[in-house]
Design a protein around this motif. Structure first.
Motif, PDB file in Angstrom:
ATOM      1  N   ALA A   1      -3.823  -6.765  -3.813  1.00 53.16           N
ATOM      2  CA  ALA A   1      -3.314  -7.746  -4.776  1.00 53.16           C
ATOM      3  C   ALA A   1      -3.149  -7.122  -6.151  1.00 53.16           C
ATOM      4  CB  ALA A   1      -4.266  -8.946  -4.833  1.00 53.16           C
ATOM      5  N   ALA A   2      -4.101  -6.276  -6.555  1.00 53.59           N
ATOM      6  CA  ALA A   2      -4.001  -5.605  -7.851  1.00 53.59           C
ATOM      7  C   ALA A   2      -2.808  -4.650  -7.873  1.00 53.59           C
ATOM      8  CB  ALA A   2      -5.290  -4.843  -8.148  1.00 53.59           C
ATOM      9  N   VAL A   3      -2.605  -3.917  -6.783  1.00 53.30           N
ATOM     10  CA  VAL A   3      -1.460  -2.997  -6.701  1.00 53.30           C
ATOM     11  C   VAL A   3      -0.154  -3.779  -6.766  1.00 53.30           C
ATOM     12  CG1 VAL A   3      -0.268  -1.319  -5.243  1.00 53.30           C
ATOM     13  CG2 VAL A   3      -2.757  -1.240  -5.443  1.00 53.30           C
ATOM     14  N   ALA A   4      -0.097  -4.903  -6.047  1.00 51.35           N
ATOM     15  CA  ALA A   4       1.112  -5.721  -6.050  1.00 51.35           C
ATOM     16  C   ALA A   4       1.394  -6.282  -7.437  1.00 51.35           C
ATOM     17  CB  ALA A   4       0.969  -6.860  -5.028  1.00 51.35           C
ATOM     18  N   TRP A   5       0.359  -6.741  -8.122  1.00 51.62           N
ATOM     19  CA  TRP A   5       0.536  -7.253  -9.482  1.00 51.62           C
ATOM     20  C   TRP A   5       1.074  -6.158 -10.401  1.00 51.62           C
ATOM     21  CZ3 TRP A   5       0.509 -11.693 -12.291  1.00 51.62           C
ATOM     22  CH2 TRP A   5       0.379 -11.570 -13.677  1.00 51.62           C
ATOM     23  N   GLY A   6       0.481  -4.974 -10.298  1.00 53.82           N
ATOM     24  CA  GLY A   6       0.920  -3.870 -11.136  1.00 53.82           C
ATOM     25  C   GLY A   6       2.375  -3.510 -10.924  1.00 53.82           C
ATOM     26  N   ALA A   7       2.838  -3.576  -9.682  1.00 57.62           N
ATOM     27  CA  ALA A   7       4.236  -3.252  -9.395  1.00 57.62           C
ATOM     28  C   ALA A   7       5.169  -4.388  -9.801  1.00 57.62           C
ATOM     29  CB  ALA A   7       4.403  -2.945  -7.908  1.00 57.62           C
ATOM     30  N   ALA A   8       4.786  -5.611  -9.473  1.00 59.35           N
ATOM     31  CA  ALA A   8       5.677  -6.753  -9.703  1.00 59.35           C
ATOM     32  C   ALA A   8       5.883  -7.051 -11.184  1.00 59.35           C
ATOM     33  CB  ALA A   8       5.123  -7.995  -9.002  1.00 59.35           C
ATOM     34  N   THR A   9       4.919  -6.681 -12.021  1.00 59.27           N
ATOM     35  CA  THR A   9       5.025  -6.965 -13.460  1.00 59.27           C
ATOM     36  C   THR A   9       5.645  -5.781 -14.207  1.00 59.27           C
ATOM     37  OG1 THR A   9       2.742  -6.225 -13.764  1.00 59.27           O
ATOM     38  CG2 THR A   9       3.094  -8.583 -13.457  1.00 59.27           C
ATOM     39  N   PHE A  10       6.666  -5.191 -13.610  1.00 57.01           N
ATOM     40  CA  PHE A  10       7.432  -4.097 -14.220  1.00 57.01           C
ATOM     41  C   PHE A  10       6.587  -2.849 -14.454  1.00 57.01           C
ATOM     42  CE2 PHE A  10       9.062  -8.006 -16.674  1.00 57.01           C
ATOM     43  CZ  PHE A  10       9.711  -8.504 -15.546  1.00 57.01           C
TER      44      PHE A  10
ATOM     45  N   ALA B   1      -9.142  -7.003 -13.527  1.00 56.02           N
ATOM     46  CA  ALA B   1      -9.222  -7.103 -12.061  1.00 56.02           C
ATOM     47  C   ALA B   1      -9.657  -5.777 -11.447  1.00 56.02           C
ATOM     48  CB  ALA B   1      -7.862  -7.525 -11.497  1.00 56.02           C
ATOM     49  N   SER B   2      -9.127  -4.665 -11.940  1.00 57.99           N
ATOM     50  CA  SER B   2      -9.487  -3.353 -11.395  1.00 57.99           C
ATOM     51  C   SER B   2     -10.966  -3.063 -11.606  1.00 57.99           C
ATOM     52  CB  SER B   2      -8.641  -2.263 -12.062  1.00 57.99           C
ATOM     53  OG  SER B   2      -7.264  -2.442 -11.783  1.00 57.99           O
ATOM     54  N   ALA B   3     -11.461  -3.373 -12.800  1.00 52.00           N
ATOM     55  CA  ALA B   3     -12.879  -3.150 -13.072  1.00 52.00           C
ATOM     56  C   ALA B   3     -13.754  -4.020 -12.175  1.00 52.00           C
ATOM     57  CB  ALA B   3     -13.174  -3.435 -14.544  1.00 52.00           C
ATOM     58  N   ALA B   4     -13.369  -5.280 -11.989  1.00 48.41           N
ATOM     59  CA  ALA B   4     -14.160  -6.194 -11.153  1.00 48.41           C
ATOM     60  C   ALA B   4     -14.175  -5.741  -9.694  1.00 48.41           C
ATOM     61  CB  ALA B   4     -13.597  -7.610 -11.258  1.00 48.41           C
ATOM     62  N   ILE B   5     -13.025  -5.320  -9.175  1.00 46.73           N
ATOM     63  CA  ILE B   5     -12.960  -4.851  -7.785  1.00 46.73           C
ATOM     64  C   ILE B   5     -13.788  -3.587  -7.618  1.00 46.73           C
ATOM     65  CG2 ILE B   5     -11.417  -3.979  -5.977  1.00 46.73           C
ATOM     66  CD1 ILE B   5      -9.196  -5.700  -7.294  1.00 46.73           C
ATOM     67  N   GLY B   6     -13.697  -2.688  -8.613  1.00 42.68           N
ATOM     68  CA  GLY B   6     -14.487  -1.468  -8.540  1.00 42.68           C
ATOM     69  C   GLY B   6     -15.981  -1.744  -8.536  1.00 42.68           C
ATOM     70  N   LEU B   7     -16.429  -2.643  -9.392  1.00 45.72           N
ATOM     71  CA  LEU B   7     -17.844  -2.996  -9.426  1.00 45.72           C
ATOM     72  C   LEU B   7     -18.281  -3.660  -8.125  1.00 45.72           C
ATOM     73  CD1 LEU B   7     -18.143  -4.314 -13.092  1.00 45.72           C
ATOM     74  CD2 LEU B   7     -19.084  -2.186 -12.162  1.00 45.72           C
ATOM     75  N   LEU B   8     -17.399  -4.451  -7.525  1.00 45.57           N
ATOM     76  CA  LEU B   8     -17.709  -5.071  -6.232  1.00 45.57           C
ATOM     77  C   LEU B   8     -17.949  -4.001  -5.182  1.00 45.57           C
ATOM     78  CD1 LEU B   8     -17.870  -7.548  -4.345  1.00 45.57           C
ATOM     79  CD2 LEU B   8     -15.390  -7.368  -4.064  1.00 45.57           C
TER      80      LEU B   8
ATOM     81  N   VAL C   1      -3.110   1.971 -11.027  1.00 48.11           N
ATOM     82  CA  VAL C   1      -3.889   1.237 -10.032  1.00 48.11           C
ATOM     83  C   VAL C   1      -3.562   1.721  -8.628  1.00 48.11           C
ATOM     84  CG1 VAL C   1      -2.247  -0.689  -9.787  1.00 48.11           C
ATOM     85  CG2 VAL C   1      -4.672  -1.072  -9.355  1.00 48.11           C
ATOM     86  N   LEU C   2      -2.308   2.075  -8.372  1.00 50.56           N
ATOM     87  CA  LEU C   2      -1.951   2.628  -7.064  1.00 50.56           C
ATOM     88  C   LEU C   2      -2.573   4.003  -6.879  1.00 50.56           C
ATOM     89  CD1 LEU C   2      -0.413   2.566  -4.406  1.00 50.56           C
ATOM     90  CD2 LEU C   2       1.632   3.350  -5.630  1.00 50.56           C
ATOM     91  N   LEU C   3      -2.616   4.801  -7.938  1.00 47.04           N
ATOM     92  CA  LEU C   3      -3.260   6.111  -7.862  1.00 47.04           C
ATOM     93  C   LEU C   3      -4.728   5.965  -7.488  1.00 47.04           C
ATOM     94  CD1 LEU C   3      -2.937   9.232  -8.547  1.00 47.04           C
ATOM     95  CD2 LEU C   3      -3.943   8.638 -10.753  1.00 47.04           C
ATOM     96  N   ALA C   4      -5.417   5.015  -8.108  1.00 45.23           N
ATOM     97  CA  ALA C   4      -6.825   4.792  -7.789  1.00 45.23           C
ATOM     98  C   ALA C   4      -7.003   4.380  -6.335  1.00 45.23           C
ATOM     99  CB  ALA C   4      -7.406   3.727  -8.717  1.00 45.23           C
ATOM    100  N   ALA C   5      -6.096   3.544  -5.826  1.00 44.23           N
ATOM    101  CA  ALA C   5      -6.163   3.122  -4.421  1.00 44.23           C
ATOM    102  C   ALA C   5      -5.953   4.305  -3.487  1.00 44.23           C
ATOM    103  CB  ALA C   5      -5.126   2.035  -4.157  1.00 44.23           C
ATOM    104  N   LEU C   6      -5.015   5.190  -3.829  1.00 44.14           N
ATOM    105  CA  LEU C   6      -4.766   6.366  -3.004  1.00 44.14           C
ATOM    106  C   LEU C   6      -5.989   7.280  -2.954  1.00 44.14           C
ATOM    107  CD1 LEU C   6      -1.746   5.621  -2.788  1.00 44.14           C
ATOM    108  CD2 LEU C   6      -1.221   8.011  -3.264  1.00 44.14           C
ATOM    109  N   ILE C   7      -6.618   7.479  -4.097  1.00 50.24           N
ATOM    110  CA  ILE C   7      -7.814   8.323  -4.111  1.00 50.24           C
ATOM    111  C   ILE C   7      -8.911   7.690  -3.268  1.00 50.24           C
ATOM    112  CG2 ILE C   7      -9.616   9.287  -5.580  1.00 50.24           C
ATOM    113  CD1 ILE C   7      -7.526   9.521  -7.797  1.00 50.24           C
ATOM    114  N   GLY C   8      -9.026   6.356  -3.340  1.00 53.26           N
ATOM    115  CA  GLY C   8      -9.999   5.669  -2.501  1.00 53.26           C
ATOM    116  C   GLY C   8      -9.741   5.892  -1.018  1.00 53.26           C
ATOM    117  N   ILE C   9      -8.475   5.849  -0.607  1.00 53.20           N
ATOM    118  CA  ILE C   9      -8.133   6.110   0.795  1.00 53.20           C
ATOM    119  C   ILE C   9      -8.461   7.549   1.161  1.00 53.20           C
ATOM    120  CG2 ILE C   9      -6.227   6.265   2.448  1.00 53.20           C
ATOM    121  CD1 ILE C   9      -4.905   3.938   0.987  1.00 53.20           C
TER     122      ILE C   9
END
Length: 459
Positions: free
Chosen positions: A11-20, A34-41, A443-451
């Motif tokens: 959802a965070a990645v989608a928001w980042g892309a959809a909002t230009f 949102a990114s900080a909250a998801i990371g802390l989770l 945010v997509l870069l962070a997701a890729l590193i997580g994968i």
């Protein structure tokens, strides 16, 4: 963590892309929170993985970068500032009202508000990176990769439709065909076609890794006879493989249709890396043949759809242009580096520095260096660049270790290959672009590193 941990990340990645690309504060600030909250989770959830599996060395490297940027925000009295960074003192004396008489102390950053914004972005995405790396397991990593393919497919359709309309003189400067923009080359939800290409350079290899992993797993028990192979292709599992393959193909076509030279070059390199890993990892047989054939078709069909003549003409435009003007911008950026070698101008302050140091194309204001590494050196000097290099080294070491630990899980292995390939592709594009300056790409870069760092031993 359960598979649904991937949903808020997606959802965070989608928001980042959809909002230009989250280039405006109304899109970026919610993304930071949102990114900080998801990371802390991901970091705090019990049982996310074996205790103590947080990437502590990488976390220390990222914390070192954040600490260096924080130093740029500490107020210093004018006399000390003049000794530590004479160029900063001179800049402030000329352009900050009241300095140094009324404003007796000032940070190293020539614009502290911009540096605080950059630090907020870095800190939130660093938390997301660490939390995603800890929280993702085998199932949630596949869920996230599948979601990225779906999202990439939808964005690709938007870009392809917009490209078709632009060819007819319609909606050429409107995002989604509705939102007007002053940029001459919007593509999909992004203000610039190179930004769209950068996003796809990260997402597409993950989809390709998902596809290869599904083929490797699905054809494991398939015999060599033609009948057995045909029967497999008619199975539900094969249908899912075909759908993923088609989605990645559409993503590849959209990337090439941007006519972004850096994007097309990165796309070719990503496919070459994928083919290399297939030849190295996959045993000879039907699986290897299917994957290599698909990679070849993906490249050839994507190029053919856009038109080989048009692509060749696009690359030919570079001749005699000084890398399309980038050499002039790099020259100005290097002047900043020479003036602020140790402490930099402050993270995220390159645009302000260009108000003084720009000499190239004075009719327009240069806001980015079109080389993120050079811009980091200008913004951060040795103070920030050195910790950043340490963090990059620690990241590479952590990714290498994740490959060794997950060697027996084919699906996770190919997801890591895809994510790592995406990281290499965007790293190469950043030598001539600034896609990672967009929060939506961060945010997509962070997701890729997580994968890339996820452990296949955890669900």
């Amino acid at each position: 963590m359960p598979a649904y941990f991937a949903i808020p990340i997606l959802a965070a990645v989608a928001w980042g892309a959809a909002t230009f690309g989250a280039v405006y504060a109304w899109g970026a600030v919610p993304l930071f929170w949102a990114s900080a909250a998801i990371g802390l989770l991901g970091l705090a959830a019990p049982g996310a993985r074996r205790p103590g599996r947080i990437e502590w060395p990488l976390a220390a490297g990222l914390a070192l970068v954040a600490a260096a940027v924080t130093v740029q925000l500490v107020p210093i009295d004018a006399a000390t500032l003049a000794r530590v960074s004479p160029a900063t003192h001179s800049f402030l004396d000329r352009y900050v009202v009241g300095y140094p008489d009324v404003v007796a102390a000032h940070p190293l950053s020539i614009r502290p508000a911009a540096t605080r914004y950059g630090l907020a972005a870095f800190a939130s995405f660093a938390l997301l990176l660490l939390g995603t790396a800890r929280g993702l397991g085998r199932r949630s990593a596949r869920t996230l990769a599948s979601g990225l393919v779906v999202l990439g497919f939808l964005l690709a359709l938007v870009g392809i439709v917009q490209s078709g309309l632009s060819g007819r003189g319609l909606a050429s400067t409107r995002i989604y065909g509705l939102v007007p923009t002053s940029d001459a080359s919007p593509f999909g939800p992004f203000l610039n076609r190179n930004h769209f290409a950068g996003w796809m350079l990260m997402a597409l290899p993950v989809g390709l890794g998902l596809f290869i992993g599904m083929v490797a797993r699905g054809m494991r028990g398939v015999g060599r006879s033609l009948r057995e192979r045909v029967l497999w292709f008619s199975s539900p599992e094969a249908n899912r493989v075909v759908l993923v393959g088609l989605a990645v193909l559409v993503m590849g076509v959209s990337l090439v249709l941007t006519f972004s030279r850096s994007g097309i070059g990165g796309f070719a390199i990503a496919l070459a890396l994928a083919a290399f890993f297939v030849v190295r990892r996959q045993a000879r047989g039907s699986r290897r043949t299917v994957v290599l054939s698909y990679v070849a078709v993906l490249l050839l069909l994507s190029l053919a759809w856009a038109g080989l003549d048009a692509i060749v003409a696009r690359f030919a435009d570079l001749q005699g242009t000084g890398l399309n003007g980038r050499l002039g911008v790099w020259g100005d950026a290097w002047r900043v580096v020479r003036a602020f070698p140790w402490t930099g101008t402050g993270l995220n302050t390159f645009s302000e520095a260009m108000e003084v140091y720009q000499t190239f194309e004075m009719t327009t204001h240069t806001m980015e260096a079109h080389n993120d590494y050079l811009q980091l050196l200008a913004d951060g000097g040795v103070l920030v660049t050195l910790p950043a290099l340490v963090a990059i080294f620690l990241l590479g070491r952590a990714i290498r270790r994740s490959f060794r630990e997950g060697v027996d899980d084919a699906a996770s292995y190919w997801l890591r290959v895809g994510a790592t390939t995406g990281l290499v592709a965007i790293a190469l594009q950043e030598t001539v672009e600034f896609s990672l300056r967009l929060p939506g790409h961060g945010v997509l870069l962070a997701a890729l590193i997580g994968i890339a760092l996820h452990r296949s031993g955890a669900e």
